[in-house]
Design a protein around this motif. Sequence first.
Motif, PDB file in Angstrom:
ATOM      1  N   THR A  51       0.918  -1.039  -0.064  1.00 55.79           N
ATOM      2  CA  THR A  51       0.042   0.082  -0.055  1.00 55.79           C
ATOM      3  C   THR A  51       0.983   1.068   0.080  1.00 55.79           C
ATOM      4  N   VAL A  52       0.637   2.083  -0.811  1.00 57.92           N
ATOM      5  CA  VAL A  52       1.538   3.394  -0.955  1.00 57.92           C
ATOM      6  C   VAL A  52       0.663   4.450  -0.161  1.00 57.92           C
ATOM      7  N   VAL A  53       1.453   5.053   0.819  1.00 60.66           N
ATOM      8  CA  VAL A  53       0.788   6.125   1.600  1.00 60.66           C
ATOM      9  C   VAL A  53       1.494   7.580   0.984  1.00 60.66           C
ATOM     10  N   VAL A  54       0.575   8.359   0.657  1.00 62.88           N
ATOM     11  CA  VAL A  54       0.976   9.584  -0.112  1.00 62.88           C
ATOM     12  C   VAL A  54       0.838  10.849   1.100  1.00 62.88           C
ATOM     13  N   LEU A  55       1.997  11.513   1.298  1.00 64.06           N
ATOM     14  CA  LEU A  55       1.899  12.607   2.126  1.00 64.06           C
ATOM     15  C   LEU A  55       2.162  13.814   1.262  1.00 64.06           C
ATOM     16  N   ARG A  69      -6.674   5.305 -11.122  1.00 60.44           N
ATOM     17  CA  ARG A  69      -5.675   4.276 -10.791  1.00 60.44           C
ATOM     18  C   ARG A  69      -6.510   2.791 -10.798  1.00 60.44           C
ATOM     19  N   SER A  70      -5.698   1.792 -11.163  1.00 55.87           N
ATOM     20  CA  SER A  70      -6.282   0.591 -11.108  1.00 55.87           C
ATOM     21  C   SER A  70      -6.918  -0.073 -10.059  1.00 55.87           C
ATOM     22  N   PRO A  71      -7.895  -0.998  -9.841  1.00 57.52           N
ATOM     23  CA  PRO A  71      -8.270  -1.289  -8.549  1.00 57.52           C
ATOM     24  C   PRO A  71      -7.416  -2.168  -7.455  1.00 57.52           C
ATOM     25  N   ASP A  72      -6.047  -2.785  -8.303  1.00 56.63           N
ATOM     26  CA  ASP A  72      -5.232  -3.519  -7.315  1.00 56.63           C
ATOM     27  C   ASP A  72      -4.106  -2.378  -6.905  1.00 56.63           C
ATOM     28  N   LEU A  73      -4.422  -1.211  -7.150  1.00 59.04           N
ATOM     29  CA  LEU A  73      -3.396  -0.200  -6.736  1.00 59.04           C
ATOM     30  C   LEU A  73      -3.662   0.392  -5.402  1.00 59.04           C
ATOM     31  N   ALA A  74      -3.426  -0.179  -4.384  1.00 58.84           N
ATOM     32  CA  ALA A  74      -3.829   0.110  -2.922  1.00 58.84           C
ATOM     33  C   ALA A  74      -2.967   1.506  -2.396  1.00 58.84           C
ATOM     34  N   MET A  75      -3.646   2.577  -2.106  1.00 61.90           N
ATOM     35  CA  MET A  75      -3.077   3.665  -1.564  1.00 61.90           C
ATOM     36  C   MET A  75      -3.819   4.491  -0.445  1.00 61.90           C
ATOM     37  N   LEU A  76      -3.418   5.056   0.200  1.00 67.45           N
ATOM     38  CA  LEU A  76      -3.821   6.091   1.222  1.00 67.45           C
ATOM     39  C   LEU A  76      -3.291   7.498   1.143  1.00 67.45           C
ATOM     40  N   LEU A 109       6.491  11.316  -0.628  1.00 67.80           N
ATOM     41  CA  LEU A 109       6.334  12.406  -0.146  1.00 67.80           C
ATOM     42  C   LEU A 109       6.130  13.230  -1.479  1.00 67.80           C
ATOM     43  N   LEU A 110       4.919  13.941  -1.714  1.00 68.75           N
ATOM     44  CA  LEU A 110       4.485  14.423  -3.114  1.00 68.75           C
ATOM     45  C   LEU A 110       4.350  15.812  -2.909  1.00 68.75           C
ATOM     46  N   ASN A 111       5.281  16.725  -3.331  1.00 71.93           N
ATOM     47  CA  ASN A 111       5.583  18.166  -3.019  1.00 71.93           C
ATOM     48  C   ASN A 111       5.334  18.966  -4.098  1.00 71.93           C
ATOM     49  N   ALA A 112       4.712  20.002  -3.901  1.00 68.26           N
ATOM     50  CA  ALA A 112       4.116  21.041  -4.764  1.00 68.26           C
ATOM     51  C   ALA A 112       4.951  22.422  -4.612  1.00 68.26           C
ATOM     52  N   SER A 113       5.663  22.656  -3.622  1.00 66.11           N
ATOM     53  CA  SER A 113       6.431  23.885  -3.261  1.00 66.11           C
ATOM     54  C   SER A 113       7.977  23.835  -3.936  1.00 66.11           C
ATOM     55  N   PRO A 114       8.062  24.928  -4.893  1.00 70.84           N
ATOM     56  CA  PRO A 114       9.560  24.701  -5.088  1.00 70.84           C
ATOM     57  C   PRO A 114      10.527  24.898  -4.068  1.00 70.84           C
ATOM     58  N   TRP A 115      10.219  25.650  -2.953  1.00 69.26           N
ATOM     59  CA  TRP A 115      11.201  25.906  -1.967  1.00 69.26           C
ATOM     60  C   TRP A 115      11.190  24.857  -0.984  1.00 69.26           C
ATOM     61  N   ASN A 116      10.614  23.437  -0.953  1.00 69.73           N
ATOM     62  CA  ASN A 116      10.621  22.340  -0.149  1.00 69.73           C
ATOM     63  C   ASN A 116      11.140  21.103  -1.106  1.00 69.73           C
ATOM     64  N   GLU A 117      11.709  21.324  -2.109  1.00 63.38           N
ATOM     65  CA  GLU A 117      12.231  20.196  -2.892  1.00 63.38           C
ATOM     66  C   GLU A 117      13.217  19.424  -2.193  1.00 63.38           C
ATOM     67  N   GLU A 118      14.367  20.308  -1.643  1.00 60.54           N
ATOM     68  CA  GLU A 118      15.489  19.871  -0.795  1.00 60.54           C
ATOM     69  C   GLU A 118      15.125  19.164   0.353  1.00 60.54           C
ATOM     70  N   VAL A 119      14.159  19.805   1.109  1.00 61.15           N
ATOM     71  CA  VAL A 119      13.559  19.293   2.627  1.00 61.15           C
ATOM     72  C   VAL A 119      13.116  18.054   2.243  1.00 61.15           C
TER      73      VAL A 119
END
Length: 230
Positions: A39-43, A75-82, A127-137
Amino acid sequence: MSPPTDPLPDIQLCLADEATFWPWRRWPEFANWPDKERTVVVLPIAGFADYGLGAGLDAEEAVLMSVLREASLRRSPDLAMLVIPPVRFALGPKPYCAFPIDPDAACELLEEVLGWVDAAGFSKVLLLNASPWNEEVTKAVGRDVRIARGLQMYCIQLSSLGLDFDPVRGGDRAKLKALLAALLGGDPALAGTGANVLAEVSSHLVSLLSEIRNHPPLAADGVLTTKTWP
């Protein structure tokens, strides 16, 4: 896995696909969650800033969570994510950034949330990040948590998907403007293009999520071996 039948009514914490939204799950579900290793947990991580795109200070979150929700729906049904609610406080070194926090606080905040994920028994985290200033963090925290907790960490920057909020680096602001028009009800001509952008970027994200899901688990449950010299 289906969402609960009685989520809190008329409460929207953020843009999300309810079927994969962590807060709508009850704690007993986590105890018996099938196949936690895959299961892929997305933050998601998004800051506040005025990028001159004709959108609110939460433009990063609007784009990021819309792409993520569309990817969840595709996503396909077998791709479990939270999906965890987005971390909304991040680095913001420019005058047009709002509600910034310092680097130590940014790292500690992410590490604390990831500690909860670890305690719930999940091991694959994006870790899915949108901020250009937080890429290195995000990269630094991903490495530190991999070492400290043995979690299988991945980082994807929104800029790497073709949606770069950095006004100087050279991202395609036309794509961002079109997507924001589609999301916020702007120029119909732009909105049509924005719908295509959303489909393209979310499909790309689905393919990356599938790669993460299919990647073998870390050896030895993520425990790093100690190297010794003779």
